[in-house]
Design a protein around this motif. Structure first.
Motif, PDB file in Angstrom:
ATOM      1  N   LEU A   1     -20.720 -54.806  71.781  1.00 41.90           N
ATOM      2  CA  LEU A   1     -21.256 -55.565  70.656  1.00 41.90           C
ATOM      3  C   LEU A   1     -20.207 -56.524  70.097  1.00 41.90           C
ATOM      4  O   LEU A   1     -20.497 -57.714  69.864  1.00 41.90           O
ATOM      5  N   ALA A   2     -18.994 -56.034  69.880  1.00 46.90           N
ATOM      6  CA  ALA A   2     -17.933 -56.884  69.350  1.00 46.90           C
ATOM      7  C   ALA A   2     -17.614 -58.035  70.304  1.00 46.90           C
ATOM      8  O   ALA A   2     -17.412 -59.179  69.877  1.00 46.90           O
ATOM      9  N   THR A   3     -17.593 -57.748  71.592  1.00 47.47           N
ATOM     10  CA  THR A   3     -17.339 -58.793  72.589  1.00 47.47           C
ATOM     11  C   THR A   3     -18.420 -59.863  72.547  1.00 47.47           C
ATOM     12  O   THR A   3     -18.138 -61.068  72.619  1.00 47.47           O
ATOM     13  N   THR A   4     -19.661 -59.428  72.395  1.00 49.94           N
ATOM     14  CA  THR A   4     -20.786 -60.364  72.324  1.00 49.94           C
ATOM     15  C   THR A   4     -20.685 -61.244  71.076  1.00 49.94           C
ATOM     16  O   THR A   4     -20.915 -62.455  71.131  1.00 49.94           O
ATOM     17  N   VAL A   5     -20.319 -60.637  69.956  1.00 48.01           N
ATOM     18  CA  VAL A   5     -20.192 -61.395  68.700  1.00 48.01           C
ATOM     19  C   VAL A   5     -19.101 -62.456  68.814  1.00 48.01           C
ATOM     20  O   VAL A   5     -19.301 -63.618  68.443  1.00 48.01           O
ATOM     21  N   TRP A   6     -17.946 -62.075  69.329  1.00 50.42           N
ATOM     22  CA  TRP A   6     -16.844 -63.031  69.459  1.00 50.42           C
ATOM     23  C   TRP A   6     -17.187 -64.123  70.473  1.00 50.42           C
ATOM     24  O   TRP A   6     -16.864 -65.295  70.262  1.00 50.42           O
ATOM     25  N   ALA A   7     -17.847 -63.749  71.555  1.00 55.90           N
ATOM     26  CA  ALA A   7     -18.221 -64.751  72.560  1.00 55.90           C
ATOM     27  C   ALA A   7     -19.215 -65.748  71.973  1.00 55.90           C
ATOM     28  O   ALA A   7     -19.135 -66.958  72.244  1.00 55.90           O
ATOM     29  N   TYR A   8     -20.130 -65.266  71.156  1.00 51.66           N
ATOM     30  CA  TYR A   8     -21.109 -66.144  70.516  1.00 51.66           C
ATOM     31  C   TYR A   8     -20.418 -67.137  69.588  1.00 51.66           C
ATOM     32  O   TYR A   8     -20.635 -68.354  69.675  1.00 51.66           O
ATOM     33  N   ASP A   9     -19.592 -66.624  68.695  1.00 51.21           N
ATOM     34  CA  ASP A   9     -18.958 -67.486  67.692  1.00 51.21           C
ATOM     35  C   ASP A   9     -17.964 -68.465  68.295  1.00 51.21           C
ATOM     36  O   ASP A   9     -17.831 -69.599  67.812  1.00 51.21           O
ATOM     37  N   LEU A  10     -17.262 -68.041  69.325  1.00 55.21           N
ATOM     38  CA  LEU A  10     -16.193 -68.877  69.871  1.00 55.21           C
ATOM     39  C   LEU A  10     -16.644 -69.833  70.965  1.00 55.21           C
ATOM     40  O   LEU A  10     -15.827 -70.631  71.447  1.00 55.21           O
ATOM     41  N   GLY A  11     -17.903 -69.797  71.356  1.00 49.88           N
ATOM     42  CA  GLY A  11     -18.302 -70.730  72.406  1.00 49.88           C
ATOM     43  C   GLY A  11     -19.783 -70.791  72.713  1.00 49.88           C
ATOM     44  O   GLY A  11     -20.362 -71.869  72.829  1.00 49.88           O
ATOM     45  N   LEU A  12     -20.425 -69.634  72.815  1.00 51.23           N
ATOM     46  CA  LEU A  12     -21.812 -69.613  73.278  1.00 51.23           C
ATOM     47  C   LEU A  12     -22.816 -70.066  72.227  1.00 51.23           C
ATOM     48  O   LEU A  12     -23.950 -70.417  72.564  1.00 51.23           O
ATOM     49  N   LYS A  13     -22.401 -70.096  70.964  1.00 47.29           N
ATOM     50  CA  LYS A  13     -23.314 -70.473  69.887  1.00 47.29           C
ATOM     51  C   LYS A  13     -23.924 -71.849  70.108  1.00 47.29           C
ATOM     52  O   LYS A  13     -25.110 -72.056  69.844  1.00 47.29           O
ATOM     53  N   HIS A  14     -23.134 -72.780  70.602  1.00 45.42           N
ATOM     54  CA  HIS A  14     -23.595 -74.160  70.749  1.00 45.42           C
ATOM     55  C   HIS A  14     -24.046 -74.472  72.172  1.00 45.42           C
ATOM     56  O   HIS A  14     -24.061 -75.629  72.576  1.00 45.42           O
ATOM     57  N   THR A  15     -24.414 -73.445  72.912  1.00 42.81           N
ATOM     58  CA  THR A  15     -24.923 -73.630  74.276  1.00 42.81           C
ATOM     59  C   THR A  15     -26.358 -73.126  74.333  1.00 42.81           C
ATOM     60  O   THR A  15     -26.829 -72.438  73.411  1.00 42.81           O
TER      61      THR A  15
END
Length: 306
Positions: free
Chosen positions: A116-130
């Motif tokens: 879950l933490a990995t998913t949250v950080w991945a979302y905020d740091l890059g995947l959010k705008h994809t």
């Protein structure tokens, strides 16, 4: 407003505390779906979820600080009320606290919390705008429910999850994830508006989730008590919360109406969690979760959940 009160207000805005009432229900719905009674493991999962949720909020503003400076200069970071380093430090500390709390519920819960933490950080740091942004956020919310299921179904002595518990929670996790996908997809337009298709698609998803949540879970035993009707009563309550706002945003896709639709979607998470708990045969948990709705509304009047 005093300096201390102003700083507290800035952190409340950064962490979007008005959205916090939507978090505990993930773990409680997960426990219900796993066929487990809420216990110490569930409390650890709730604490972990709250920390990881707030870690994601702080990290989100840190990652979007340049964009917010142009589009939302009133936010805590671009306005200078909170420094970027403080936001990043808070996110890291909250992530560590979330993982530590999950570890108290056993190794299986820690494994889910780490994902879950990995998913949250991945979302905020890059995947959010994809294009993968909404699916990533949906995955995070589904994992949060599974964290509650795993932590609640773990035997303290053996430190292992009881067989079948977390697996039984997968259908509920998918429904919660579908709802989150819809809300996240709409949120991508809340700054500029301009989308008619996305709110309509989100409305269709909301109605589909409501229909699915209105029936008994596949793993639930037949129940002829009056409370067996609770899922069919709570599902429309869930759907009604965002449906009107989504329809308004589709008819008039302004930034203001789109933002309201997103806020309604966040608040609708609570009655959905209640419906999922009732669907799994835990009416007490469902009714207790509904008690968080007034708190969410009251906080939303003071601090925006978006």
């Amino acid at each position: 407003m005093t300096r201390r009160a102003g700083r507290a207000r800035a952190w409340a805005e950064l962490l979007r505390v008005s959205a916090l009432p939507s978090v505990p229900g993930d773990a409680l719905a997960g426990a219900a779906a796993a066929g487990a009674r809420p216990g110490r493991g569930t409390l650890s999962a709730i604490g972990s979820s709250l920390c990881l949720y707030e870690a994601g909020m702080a990290l989100n503003d840190w990652a979007d600080r340049a964009e917010d400076a142009a589009e939302r200069p009133h936010r805590p970071l671009p306005s200078g009320r909170i420094t970027p380093s403080a936001a990043l430090t808070a996110s890291a500390a909250l992530t560590a606290a979330g993982l530590a709390l999950a570890a108290r519920a056993g190794r299986p819960a820690l494994t889910v919390a780490t994902a879950l933490a990995t998913t949250v950080w991945a979302y905020d740091l890059g995947l959010k705008h994809t294009p993968a942004g909404p699916a990533t956020m949906a995955t995070a919310r589904a994992l949060d429910l599974l964290l509650g299921a795993t932590a609640s179904a773990t035997t303290p002595a053996a430190g292992a999850a009881r067989s079948g518990g977390p697996v039984r929670a997968l259908p509920s996790a998918l429904l919660l994830g579908a709802h989150t996908y819809a809300v996240t997809a709409v949120s991508r337009h809340e700054t500029h508006g301009g989308s008619t298709r996305t709110p309509l698609a989100a409305l269709a998803i909301t109605l589909a989730v409501a229909v699915a949540a209105s029936g008994a879970a596949p793993s639930a035993s037949p129940d002829r008590r009056p409370t067996a009707l609770l899922p069919s009563l709570l599902a429309p309550v869930y759907a009604r919360t965002p449906a009107t706002l989504l329809l308004h945003a589709a008819l008039n896709p302004s930034a203001a109406l789109t933002e309201r639709a997103v806020g309604g979607g966040i608040r609708a998470t609570i009655p959905l969690q209640a419906a999922l708990a009732a669907r799994a045969g835990s009416p007490g948990t469902a009714l207790a979760l509904l008690g968080l709705v007034p708190a969410a509304r009251a906080l939303a009047r003071k601090v925006s959940p978006t």
